[in-house]
Design an enzyme around this catalytic site. Structure first.
Site, PDB file in Angstrom:
ATOM      1  N   GLU A 219       0.810  -1.356  -0.092  1.00 39.29           N
ATOM      2  CA  GLU A 219      -0.086   0.152  -0.079  1.00 39.29           C
ATOM      3  C   GLU A 219       0.672   1.386   0.012  1.00 39.29           C
ATOM      4  O   GLU A 219       0.888   2.203   0.988  1.00 39.29           O
ATOM      5  CB  GLU A 219      -0.892   0.056   1.020  1.00 39.29           C
ATOM      6  CG  GLU A 219      -2.006  -1.424   1.021  1.00 39.29           C
ATOM      7  CD  GLU A 219      -2.877  -1.296   2.099  1.00 39.29           C
ATOM      8  OE1 GLU A 219      -3.259  -0.552   3.023  1.00 39.29           O
ATOM      9  OE2 GLU A 219      -3.263  -2.715   2.336  1.00 39.29           O
ATOM     10  N   HIS A 421     -17.405 -10.764   6.813  1.00 35.21           N
ATOM     11  CA  HIS A 421     -16.014 -10.008   7.182  1.00 35.21           C
ATOM     12  C   HIS A 421     -15.345 -10.304   8.317  1.00 35.21           C
ATOM     13  O   HIS A 421     -15.954 -10.681   9.572  1.00 35.21           O
ATOM     14  CB  HIS A 421     -16.392  -8.422   7.433  1.00 35.21           C
ATOM     15  CG  HIS A 421     -15.161  -7.670   7.575  1.00 35.21           C
ATOM     16  ND1 HIS A 421     -14.777  -7.059   8.879  1.00 35.21           N
ATOM     17  CD2 HIS A 421     -14.210  -7.715   6.578  1.00 35.21           C
ATOM     18  CE1 HIS A 421     -13.581  -6.344   8.582  1.00 35.21           C
ATOM     19  NE2 HIS A 421     -13.053  -6.941   7.470  1.00 35.21           N
ATOM     20  N   HIS A 422     -14.182 -10.971   7.958  1.00 34.53           N
ATOM     21  CA  HIS A 422     -13.237 -11.369   9.176  1.00 34.53           C
ATOM     22  C   HIS A 422     -11.938 -10.449   9.065  1.00 34.53           C
ATOM     23  O   HIS A 422     -11.314 -10.668   8.185  1.00 34.53           O
ATOM     24  CB  HIS A 422     -12.920 -12.865   8.695  1.00 34.53           C
ATOM     25  CG  HIS A 422     -13.776 -13.969   9.087  1.00 34.53           C
ATOM     26  ND1 HIS A 422     -13.789 -15.065   8.329  1.00 34.53           N
ATOM     27  CD2 HIS A 422     -14.999 -13.799   9.931  1.00 34.53           C
ATOM     28  CE1 HIS A 422     -14.828 -15.772   8.726  1.00 34.53           C
ATOM     29  NE2 HIS A 422     -15.767 -14.980   9.601  1.00 34.53           N
ATOM     30  N   GLU A 423     -11.833  -9.649  10.103  1.00 34.80           N
ATOM     31  CA  GLU A 423     -10.486  -8.863  10.151  1.00 34.80           C
ATOM     32  C   GLU A 423      -9.401  -9.604  11.229  1.00 34.80           C
ATOM     33  O   GLU A 423      -9.999 -10.197  12.473  1.00 34.80           O
ATOM     34  CB  GLU A 423     -10.682  -7.579  10.829  1.00 34.80           C
ATOM     35  CG  GLU A 423      -9.416  -6.894  11.029  1.00 34.80           C
ATOM     36  CD  GLU A 423      -8.378  -6.870   9.895  1.00 34.80           C
ATOM     37  OE1 GLU A 423      -8.833  -6.032   8.826  1.00 34.80           O
ATOM     38  OE2 GLU A 423      -7.362  -7.274   9.996  1.00 34.80           O
ATOM     39  N   HIS A 501      -8.048  -8.870   2.105  1.00 32.45           N
ATOM     40  CA  HIS A 501      -7.555  -7.652   1.864  1.00 32.45           C
ATOM     41  C   HIS A 501      -6.204  -7.734   2.750  1.00 32.45           C
ATOM     42  O   HIS A 501      -6.038  -8.877   3.408  1.00 32.45           O
ATOM     43  CB  HIS A 501      -8.214  -6.554   2.843  1.00 32.45           C
ATOM     44  CG  HIS A 501      -9.277  -5.860   1.629  1.00 32.45           C
ATOM     45  ND1 HIS A 501      -9.428  -4.575   1.513  1.00 32.45           N
ATOM     46  CD2 HIS A 501     -10.178  -6.209   0.814  1.00 32.45           C
ATOM     47  CE1 HIS A 501     -10.358  -4.239   0.786  1.00 32.45           C
ATOM     48  NE2 HIS A 501     -10.817  -5.386   0.477  1.00 32.45           N
ATOM     49  N   GLU A 502      -5.200  -6.814   2.546  1.00 30.77           N
ATOM     50  CA  GLU A 502      -3.866  -7.074   2.743  1.00 30.77           C
ATOM     51  C   GLU A 502      -3.340  -8.516   2.703  1.00 30.77           C
ATOM     52  O   GLU A 502      -3.127  -9.294   3.425  1.00 30.77           O
ATOM     53  CB  GLU A 502      -3.598  -6.712   4.407  1.00 30.77           C
ATOM     54  CG  GLU A 502      -3.934  -5.254   5.024  1.00 30.77           C
ATOM     55  CD  GLU A 502      -5.656  -5.028   5.183  1.00 30.77           C
ATOM     56  OE1 GLU A 502      -6.038  -4.152   4.419  1.00 30.77           O
ATOM     57  OE2 GLU A 502      -6.272  -6.036   5.490  1.00 30.77           O
ATOM     58  N   GLU A 526      -9.760   3.745   0.573  1.00 32.05           N
ATOM     59  CA  GLU A 526      -9.805   4.046   1.879  1.00 32.05           C
ATOM     60  C   GLU A 526      -8.752   5.100   2.074  1.00 32.05           C
ATOM     61  O   GLU A 526      -9.011   5.931   3.163  1.00 32.05           O
ATOM     62  CB  GLU A 526      -9.403   2.857   2.552  1.00 32.05           C
ATOM     63  CG  GLU A 526      -8.063   2.192   2.521  1.00 32.05           C
ATOM     64  CD  GLU A 526      -7.856   0.678   3.210  1.00 32.05           C
ATOM     65  OE1 GLU A 526      -8.945   0.234   3.455  1.00 32.05           O
ATOM     66  OE2 GLU A 526      -6.834   0.103   3.240  1.00 32.05           O
TER      67      GLU A 526
HETATM   68  C1  NOJ Z   1      -8.349  -2.700   5.913  1.00 32.76           C
HETATM   69  C2  NOJ Z   1      -9.105  -3.032   4.805  1.00 32.76           C
HETATM   70  O1  NOJ Z   1      -8.411  -2.580   3.636  1.00 32.76           O
HETATM   71  C3  NOJ Z   1     -10.343  -2.054   5.076  1.00 32.76           C
HETATM   72  O2  NOJ Z   1     -11.270  -2.341   3.948  1.00 32.76           O
HETATM   73  C4  NOJ Z   1     -11.210  -2.492   6.179  1.00 32.76           C
HETATM   74  O3  NOJ Z   1     -12.399  -1.801   6.327  1.00 32.76           O
HETATM   75  C5  NOJ Z   1     -10.251  -2.289   7.392  1.00 32.76           C
HETATM   76  N1  NOJ Z   1      -8.901  -2.940   7.091  1.00 32.76           N
HETATM   77  C6  NOJ Z   1     -10.756  -3.136   8.358  1.00 32.76           C
HETATM   78  O4  NOJ Z   1     -10.604  -4.571   8.647  1.00 32.76           O
HETATM   79 CA    CA Z   2      -5.981  -2.164   3.183  1.00 30.55          CA
END
Ligand code: NOJ
Ligand code: CA
Length: 721
Positions: A219, A421-423, A501-502, A526
């Site tokens: 990024e 969604h899974h962060e 993502h990431e 973002e």
């Molecule tokens: C980074 C992601 O790119 C974004 O889309 C997301 O909202 C945040 N992390 C939180 O998970």
């Molecule tokens: Ca990101």
């Protein structure tokens, strides 16, 4: 020798030509003496583009050079061992684009596979076949190449180097088969890969690149420098030579191996630098492995890079069977509000992921025909400093104000899917432990797509090993390459697609695992909310020629309130409104978000109409015009009907681009619905000046696209019956 690696399962269907060539025959290239010569002279007639040359000197092994050319003969590769080690060189239209460059691998247990290895055997073949993408930029993909597989030996062990020459570039990889000489080495640890890309005249080549192995993963804003100024770059790394040839170095089919960044040695010498494990080993493997493909796309102009399918062609066919459950589409979500600080992921008065808010989004999605609603912040763990400790996340426990049963029922009644969604915050052992239960829970609720996240600094993925010891890994090391794919295959078992993502960079694995539906892997929208700093006007004029060459990106376009804190604020979108529309066509993804808040769309329903009309699945795609970092124009045809679409965008410079409409079906008329910047538009002070107009056009017509500073044009060509 038994070649036990799993080969590309591509089955040649139209033409195949396979010739075995004895490598100690032919004509001199240059002579080098090494200790042995084990081949009987026997010239075999060569087919396609393979030429083999060496001098027959009795009892001395000779330097050998083998060549393979692309089907159209514009690209040629030569592989030689005449400096006492394997080296390759690439020419395009008779000019050298890659100087003699080293090849080889270094193993902890065995030392170098490179120096003192000579070519002992060469096979060649060619393929021309067409295969289908279940979803994508096009329906049919032509896979057309000439190939050589050279076996190299030091008298004790052998390995293979395979080259494919396509009309749009080259791919090569290493294969280390199981063999008697490796019987006592069941484990192989790679400590280095010696592959080089030696670029001539690096001071006059222009490169577009982002730093490799930095804290912010992929990024970064792109740097535009002469090629000799690169220190360590991620791939795809794109450059243009002084005489206008465009090249991009990347890799394809990255599985069970470390990702490659390019490290500059002497000026122009870009070395493959494999991202290490936490213990310093680059790759842990065993005899019978093959590396990812090292790829070099080569084109006479910038659009040529965009009209290339090399990366997909170098991946294995679909391994998942029937994938009709993988569904492209458009979505909205409880997302931008958090990035704008209007909502929070965590609990409290501003909690975004509530039952009522989700239903409100589902109503909006149903009204305007979106397929899904992404909900972030629905699960326990977001309160406090989740960035520093991802172990706090539960992937099965919703917050009390998020009634997942009621929400999924409501979604069904509205024909709108909940998108999961899974962060993980990079705490992958915590995620791994809960993965089965988490995916089962979503499956039970009819969720068919999950966005995953691995927010953690580069090198700071937390895993707990078999001994219970915490280790910190890179997002693009072998451990994570496998971890990301594991989540995709586990999800596939449940009919779920993954949008990472990431992520690990894309290397075309969507061909093999079509449920890996999209990923981030570059600066997305973002950054414009955070303003840290926002994406500059040229960012999306570079992405198509760099990041996007690797595959679809979940950029999340479509911000309509471009400057919620005012045009002078740092955290704003640096585009016109029309450029936001153009992104839907330019930045390919089978899933596209309408990322803004519903209220901002309702205010500009005329422009919103383009987002409602634009498809995300195409039967054809063509880059019509462009220059890296300046502008780009794509035309794409819907898979569902005869509509064509154009997306064009420019950097900070206003520009007009003439486009021939000869891609349209001949002898037919279309209504062109044109969304363009107004005469006074510019991103900085007047981003909302736009014109929506209609014209009747046919394939014989030309259109002039007029784009403002950081502006764009989006067009729907609707067939007139
Ligand atoms: C980074 C992601 O790119 C974004 O889309 C997301 O909202 C945040 N992390 C939180 O998970
Ligand atoms: Ca990101």
């Amino acid at each position: 020798m038994a070649h036990a690696y799993s080969s590309d399962s591509t089955k040649p269907t139209q033409t195949t030509n396979f010739t075995r060539v004895n490598a100690s025959t032919g004509v001199i290239h240059s002579a080098i003496s090494t200790a042995y010569s084990r081949f009987t002279p026997n010239i075999i007639s060569l087919s396609c583009a393979l030429v083999l040359t060496s001098l027959a000197i009795p009892n001395i092994a000779q330097a050998k050079t083998v060549n393979v050319a692309s089907p159209d003969k514009h690209i040629s590769i030569s592989l030689t061992d005449d400096n006492g080690r394997p080296e390759y060189q690439v020419q395009f239209n008779g000019k050298t684009v890659v100087n003699p460059s080293k090849l080889g691998l270094v193993f902890q247990q065995l030392g170098e596979f490179g120096v003192d290895f000579s070519i002992k055997d060469v096979k060649n073949s060619n393929v021309d076949q067409t295969w289908q993408l279940p979803w994508g930029e096009r329906e049919n993909v032509r896979d057309h190449y000439n190939r050589i597989v050279a076996t190299l030996s030091n008298g004790k062990v052998d390995f293979d180097i395979e080259f494919k020459a396509f009309n749009d570039g080259i791919g090569f990889r290493y294969l280390v088969p199981k063999q008697a000489g490796l019987a006592n080495t069941p484990k192989l640890d790679i400590t280095d890969e010696l592959t080089e890309f030696a670029i001539p005249n690096p001071h006059t080549a222009t490169a577009w690149w982002i730093p490799g192995r930095g804290w912010n993963r992929y990024e970064y804003l792109y740097r535009t420098t002469s090629l000799d100024k690169i220190d360590r770059a991620h791939t795809p790394m794109t450059f243009r030579t002084a005489d206008g040839v465009h090249l991009s170095i990347h890799e394809a089919a990255l599985t069970d191996y470390a990702s490659m960044v390019l490290n500059q040695g002497r000026d122009g010498i870009l070395r493959a630098d494999l991202t290490p494990w936490s213990d310093g080993i680059r790759v842990k493997t065993q005899p019978g492995f093959s590396t990812p493909w090292r790829t070099i796309q080569i084109a006479k102009d910038a659009p040529g890079l965009l009209n290339s399918d090399i990366i997909l062609n170098l991946n294995e066919p679909n391994k998942l069977g029937d994938v009709s459950w993988v569904q492209p589409g458009k979505y909205v979500g409880i997302w931008w509000g958090m990035h704008l600080n209007e909502n929070t992921w965590g609990s409290g008065p501003k909690h975004g992921a509530t039952t009522s808010e989700t239903k409100r989004y589902m109503d909006f999605a149903a009204k305007y025909g979106f397929d899904g609603v992404l909900v972030e912040g629905w699960n326990e763990g977001w309160d406090g400093s989740w960035f520093d400790n991802g172990d706090v996340f539960s992937f099965t426990q919703p917050y009390p104000d998020f009634d997942i049963d009621a929400i999924s029922q409501y979604g069904k009644s509205k024909n709108v899917r909940l998108i999961g969604h899974h962060e993980t915050s990079g705490s992958v052992t915590n995620y791994r432990k809960q993965m089965s239960d988490a995916y089962d829970l979503y499956k039970k609720h009819g969720v068919t797509q999950i966005k995953t996240g691995y927010v953690a600094d580069g090198g700071d993925i937390k895993r707990v090993d078999e001994q219970g010891i915490t280790r910190h890994e890179w997002h693009d090391g072998q451990f994570m390459v496998n971890e990301y794919l594991h989540s995709v295959t586990e999800a596939a078992k449940r009919g779920i697609s993954i949008n990472t993502h990431e992520p690990i960079k894309d290397t075309g694995l969507r061909r093999t695992y079509p449920n890996w539906i999209a990923r981030e892997g570059a600066r997305g929208q973002e950054f414009n909310a955070w303003g840290s700093p926002p994406n500059n006007p040229e960012h999306t004029a570079i992405l198509p020629y760099t990041r996007m060459l690797s595959g679809p990106m979940d950029f999340t376009p479509g911000i309509f309130n471009l400057a919620p804190e005012g045009l002078d604020a740092v955290n704003r979108v640096q585009t016109t409104l029309m450029k936001q529309l153009a992104l839907y066509v330019v930045l390919y993804s089978p899933i596209q978000m309408a990322a803004d808040l519903p209220r901002n769309y309702v205010e500009r329903l005329d422009a919103f109409q383009f987002i409602l009309d634009v498809p995300t699945d195409w039967s054809e795609s063509k880059a019509l015009a462009g220059e890296v970092g300046d502008f780009v124009v794509f035309a794409r045809k819907s898979r569902k009907n005869d509509d064509w679409f154009i997306g064009g965008l420019t950097d900070e410079n206003p520009r007009t681009v003439d486009i021939a409409l000869d891609f349209l079906t001949p002898n037919t008329t279309y209504q062109a619905q044109i969304y363009r910047d107004g005469a006074k538009a510019n991103w900085l002070t007047n981003p909302y000046d736009y014109v929506i107009e209609q014209k009747v056009v046919s394939a014989k017509d030309k259109l002039t696209l007029t784009m403002a500073a950081s502006g764009g044009t989006a067009i729907r060509f609707k067939l007139i019956k």
